[in-house]
Design a protein around this motif. Sequence first.
Motif, PDB file in Angstrom:
ATOM      1  N   ARG A 291       4.989  -0.040  19.502  1.00 31.05           N
ATOM      2  CA  ARG A 291       5.076   0.837  18.139  1.00 31.05           C
ATOM      3  C   ARG A 291       4.654   0.153  16.633  1.00 31.05           C
ATOM      4  NH1 ARG A 291      10.169   4.931  18.350  1.00 31.05           N
ATOM      5  NH2 ARG A 291       9.404   5.355  16.289  1.00 31.05           N
ATOM      6  N   LEU A 292       5.391  -1.226  16.853  1.00 35.80           N
ATOM      7  CA  LEU A 292       4.909  -2.125  15.785  1.00 35.80           C
ATOM      8  C   LEU A 292       3.535  -2.615  15.845  1.00 35.80           C
ATOM      9  CD1 LEU A 292       8.404  -4.290  15.404  1.00 35.80           C
ATOM     10  CD2 LEU A 292       7.328  -2.676  14.073  1.00 35.80           C
ATOM     11  N   ALA A 293       3.114  -2.646  17.167  1.00 38.10           N
ATOM     12  CA  ALA A 293       1.704  -3.290  17.415  1.00 38.10           C
ATOM     13  C   ALA A 293       0.574  -2.348  16.906  1.00 38.10           C
ATOM     14  CB  ALA A 293       1.456  -3.596  18.875  1.00 38.10           C
ATOM     15  N   ASP A 294       1.081  -1.062  17.159  1.00 39.79           N
ATOM     16  CA  ASP A 294       0.171  -0.071  16.854  1.00 39.79           C
ATOM     17  C   ASP A 294       0.277   0.039  15.365  1.00 39.79           C
ATOM     18  OD1 ASP A 294      -0.324   1.011  19.357  1.00 39.79           O
ATOM     19  OD2 ASP A 294       1.488   2.618  19.338  1.00 39.79           O
ATOM     20  N   VAL A 295       1.150   0.041  14.421  1.00 38.60           N
ATOM     21  CA  VAL A 295       1.092   0.014  13.095  1.00 38.60           C
ATOM     22  C   VAL A 295       0.176  -1.351  12.599  1.00 38.60           C
ATOM     23  CG1 VAL A 295       2.477  -0.429  10.846  1.00 38.60           C
ATOM     24  CG2 VAL A 295       3.360   0.878  12.733  1.00 38.60           C
ATOM     25  N   LEU A 296       0.539  -2.252  13.379  1.00 38.36           N
ATOM     26  CA  LEU A 296      -0.493  -3.548  13.041  1.00 38.36           C
ATOM     27  C   LEU A 296      -1.962  -3.372  13.082  1.00 38.36           C
ATOM     28  CD1 LEU A 296      -0.635  -6.572  12.048  1.00 38.36           C
ATOM     29  CD2 LEU A 296      -0.425  -7.139  14.530  1.00 38.36           C
ATOM     30  N   VAL A 297      -2.245  -2.629  14.149  1.00 38.56           N
ATOM     31  CA  VAL A 297      -3.638  -2.662  14.377  1.00 38.56           C
ATOM     32  C   VAL A 297      -4.478  -1.402  13.382  1.00 38.56           C
ATOM     33  CG1 VAL A 297      -5.300  -1.499  16.019  1.00 38.56           C
ATOM     34  CG2 VAL A 297      -3.692  -2.984  16.878  1.00 38.56           C
ATOM     35  N   ALA A 298      -3.504  -0.330  13.004  1.00 40.06           N
ATOM     36  CA  ALA A 298      -3.797   0.527  11.865  1.00 40.06           C
ATOM     37  C   ALA A 298      -4.125  -0.141  10.681  1.00 40.06           C
ATOM     38  CB  ALA A 298      -2.831   1.617  11.912  1.00 40.06           C
ATOM     39  N   LEU A 299      -3.017  -0.837  10.473  1.00 39.39           N
ATOM     40  CA  LEU A 299      -3.146  -1.883   9.030  1.00 39.39           C
ATOM     41  C   LEU A 299      -4.239  -2.722   8.943  1.00 39.39           C
ATOM     42  CD1 LEU A 299      -1.888  -2.506   6.250  1.00 39.39           C
ATOM     43  CD2 LEU A 299      -0.419  -4.098   7.657  1.00 39.39           C
ATOM     44  N   GLU A 300      -4.707  -3.325   9.935  1.00 40.72           N
ATOM     45  CA  GLU A 300      -5.861  -4.181   9.839  1.00 40.72           C
ATOM     46  C   GLU A 300      -7.131  -3.151   9.678  1.00 40.72           C
ATOM     47  OE1 GLU A 300      -6.045  -7.520   9.962  1.00 40.72           O
ATOM     48  OE2 GLU A 300      -3.891  -7.273   9.548  1.00 40.72           O
ATOM     49  N   ALA A 301      -7.205  -2.126  10.319  1.00 45.16           N
ATOM     50  CA  ALA A 301      -8.098  -1.194  10.069  1.00 45.16           C
ATOM     51  C   ALA A 301      -8.349  -0.821   8.687  1.00 45.16           C
ATOM     52  CB  ALA A 301      -8.190   0.211  11.070  1.00 45.16           C
ATOM     53  N   ALA A 302      -7.053  -0.504   8.167  1.00 43.77           N
ATOM     54  CA  ALA A 302      -6.992  -0.010   6.641  1.00 43.77           C
ATOM     55  C   ALA A 302      -7.610  -1.101   5.590  1.00 43.77           C
ATOM     56  CB  ALA A 302      -5.550   0.463   6.262  1.00 43.77           C
ATOM     57  N   ARG A 303      -7.014  -2.277   6.030  1.00 40.37           N
ATOM     58  CA  ARG A 303      -7.426  -3.393   5.270  1.00 40.37           C
ATOM     59  C   ARG A 303      -8.917  -3.386   5.318  1.00 40.37           C
ATOM     60  NH1 ARG A 303      -3.368  -6.719   3.695  1.00 40.37           N
ATOM     61  NH2 ARG A 303      -1.402  -6.541   5.185  1.00 40.37           N
ATOM     62  N   THR A 304      -9.477  -3.306   6.264  1.00 39.03           N
ATOM     63  CA  THR A 304     -11.004  -3.356   6.450  1.00 39.03           C
ATOM     64  C   THR A 304     -11.817  -2.255   5.446  1.00 39.03           C
ATOM     65  OG1 THR A 304     -10.865  -4.406   8.536  1.00 39.03           O
ATOM     66  CG2 THR A 304     -13.109  -3.450   7.938  1.00 39.03           C
ATOM     67  N   ALA A 305     -11.178  -1.051   5.679  1.00 32.83           N
ATOM     68  CA  ALA A 305     -11.855  -0.157   4.807  1.00 32.83           C
ATOM     69  C   ALA A 305     -11.509  -0.223   3.523  1.00 32.83           C
ATOM     70  CB  ALA A 305     -11.259   1.238   5.646  1.00 32.83           C
ATOM     71  N   SER A 306     -10.411  -0.481   3.265  1.00 33.76           N
ATOM     72  CA  SER A 306     -10.127  -0.727   1.648  1.00 33.76           C
ATOM     73  C   SER A 306     -10.861  -2.068   1.189  1.00 33.76           C
ATOM     74  CB  SER A 306      -8.561  -1.097   1.489  1.00 33.76           C
ATOM     75  OG  SER A 306      -8.281  -1.560   0.142  1.00 33.76           O
ATOM     76  N   ALA A 307     -11.271  -3.020   1.923  1.00 29.09           N
ATOM     77  CA  ALA A 307     -11.833  -4.160   1.373  1.00 29.09           C
ATOM     78  C   ALA A 307     -13.440  -3.538   1.178  1.00 29.09           C
ATOM     79  CB  ALA A 307     -11.818  -5.241   2.358  1.00 29.09           C
ATOM     80  N   TYR A 308     -13.858  -2.751   2.095  1.00 28.14           N
ATOM     81  CA  TYR A 308     -15.291  -2.425   1.827  1.00 28.14           C
ATOM     82  C   TYR A 308     -15.621  -1.332   0.741  1.00 28.14           C
ATOM     83  CZ  TYR A 308     -19.570   0.167   3.091  1.00 28.14           C
ATOM     84  OH  TYR A 308     -20.864   0.807   3.029  1.00 28.14           O
ATOM     85  N   ALA A 309     -14.403  -0.487   0.757  1.00 32.28           N
ATOM     86  CA  ALA A 309     -14.291   0.485  -0.769  1.00 32.28           C
ATOM     87  C   ALA A 309     -14.168  -0.405  -1.896  1.00 32.28           C
ATOM     88  CB  ALA A 309     -13.320   1.574  -0.580  1.00 32.28           C
ATOM     89  N   THR A 310     -13.523  -1.566  -1.872  1.00 29.38           N
ATOM     90  CA  THR A 310     -13.339  -2.219  -2.940  1.00 29.38           C
ATOM     91  C   THR A 310     -14.520  -3.028  -3.367  1.00 29.38           C
ATOM     92  OG1 THR A 310     -10.931  -2.671  -2.679  1.00 29.38           O
ATOM     93  CG2 THR A 310     -12.175  -4.461  -3.914  1.00 29.38           C
ATOM     94  N   ALA A 311     -15.382  -3.589  -2.398  1.00 26.20           N
ATOM     95  CA  ALA A 311     -16.661  -4.122  -2.629  1.00 26.20           C
ATOM     96  C   ALA A 311     -17.558  -3.142  -3.250  1.00 26.20           C
ATOM     97  CB  ALA A 311     -17.070  -4.893  -1.244  1.00 26.20           C
ATOM     98  N   CYS A 312     -17.784  -2.018  -2.647  1.00 26.23           N
ATOM     99  CA  CYS A 312     -18.838  -0.965  -3.234  1.00 26.23           C
ATOM    100  C   CYS A 312     -18.345  -0.794  -4.548  1.00 26.23           C
ATOM    101  CB  CYS A 312     -18.600   0.332  -2.501  1.00 26.23           C
ATOM    102  SG  CYS A 312     -19.176  -0.180  -0.789  1.00 26.23           S
ATOM    103  N   ALA A 313     -16.994  -0.691  -5.066  1.00 20.47           N
ATOM    104  CA  ALA A 313     -16.477  -0.209  -6.310  1.00 20.47           C
ATOM    105  C   ALA A 313     -16.990  -1.331  -7.411  1.00 20.47           C
ATOM    106  CB  ALA A 313     -15.236   0.386  -6.300  1.00 20.47           C
TER     107      ALA A 313
END
Length: 516
Positions: A291-313
Amino acid sequence: MRRRHPEIDPQSLSETDEQRQLRAVLRDFFTEASSPEDVRKHLGTPRGYDEPVWARLAGEIGVHGLAVPEEYGGAGFTFAELAVALEESGRALYCAPLLPTVALAAHALLYSGDHTACECYLPRIADGTLTATVAGFDAPEPASPASPDGPDEPGVTAEQVGSGWVLRGQADFVLDGAGADLILVRARTPAGPRLFACEPTQDTSRRTPRRVLDETRRQALVEFRGAPATALGTAEGTEETVAATLDAGRAALAAEQVGGSGHALDATVEFAAQRHQFGRPIGSFQAVKHRLADVLVALEAARTASAYATACAAARAMSSPSAVASSQLPVAACAAAVVCSETFRLATAEYVQLHGGIGFTWEHPAHLYVRRARGGEVLFGTTDRHRTRLAELIGLTTGNDPTAGTGSTAGIGPTAGTGPTAGIGSTAGTGSSAGTGSTAGIGPTAGTGSTAGTGSTAGTGPTAGTGPTAGIGSTAGTGSTAGTGSTAGIGSTAGIGPTAGIGPTTGIGPTTGSAA
């Protein structure tokens, strides 16, 4: 033609040394000034946050002016540095109006291109002496042929009085609406929507706090009663300014959600290492690890999506409206809104669950993060709305009559991976066309001549061969012939239309008349 790969410098997705140093300073600052006890203490105050801490954040660290150009009293950095501050504020559940003031109002002023307004308001936002917000940015359009009754809510209208404007109407669930010194309002005029700056007073504006799930992010109903306002920018650029501001807000919220998710995961991992059961830490059990590994994987995906949105902004703020980044920001912001919202929700759910009984108590801070996660999910639109907008932006066909392609999605009709699959009540015959390979579960496959309308018919009854073939076995109702290969009694039963564990089910899938 849309480019397959985004034109964003890969280096802009990585954190610089300056940003890492800023993160370290902010984490120490919020650890000292915005602990869970501090958050609870200030929830009952009139403004809902510690105003001296707000002044320190602006004066000592300069967070408010990070993305404000130097000509307007800011530090002249980019949205990327602001995103670092927002992520750390989300991690600490900082309850001051940083998001509406710095991410929404400041960027709305910048995007409007109104230099007079920027010179008037941005220096005060940068030094922390002015709080601001936006209102009516998500207001529906007035009556149209498709919606003759117009919007459900009256919205805000602007009337020209002499050489100035006055606002009338209301905007609901305005972030920091009860306490903001400045409100940027999208209002309707006879010539179309327009953006206005209003400094509300008790005589001309009534502000009623709303009781919301997330008490750390206050919202209010704002009623304008002839409030004087100043027009911003041009009428032609209003909608573009509003859309860009909301996308910047989504990118900012995504950064906050990444920070909150990171705190939830770190706190849960720490607890799982300390809490013992059956003579060993609960974190050593495989079920907890997964369960903790699932959260970690989701968090890394979220970091990537956030970083891309930040770069575009960041690129959008430094470029002209026609630049490449302008077309990428809406896509990146919608994607980040979906991924980061769902990650924050998952992380906070596990934050509560894996803490056991203590996680459900009022004294534990987990519920504060759950409330922030649930409130943020709908702040700038639901994830379903973001997915719909994202599908439109990248050119997917949506609506009630989708045609099957590779990965095409439908609003009411079937959704498909490689061919549309039958959902609840989806029919192949009212616009959803299947080529070869249209599957309904593991039931009938479309061969040659099988049509699904009022019933799946192949002549007078399905025969094994040229008509639809049944999964493991279809039984004959009235009129269907069990030719060569159609066997009965292995698990599927027939009434009016065949119901099967593996084959098509009556009522959910296609139904037949007297033959299946």
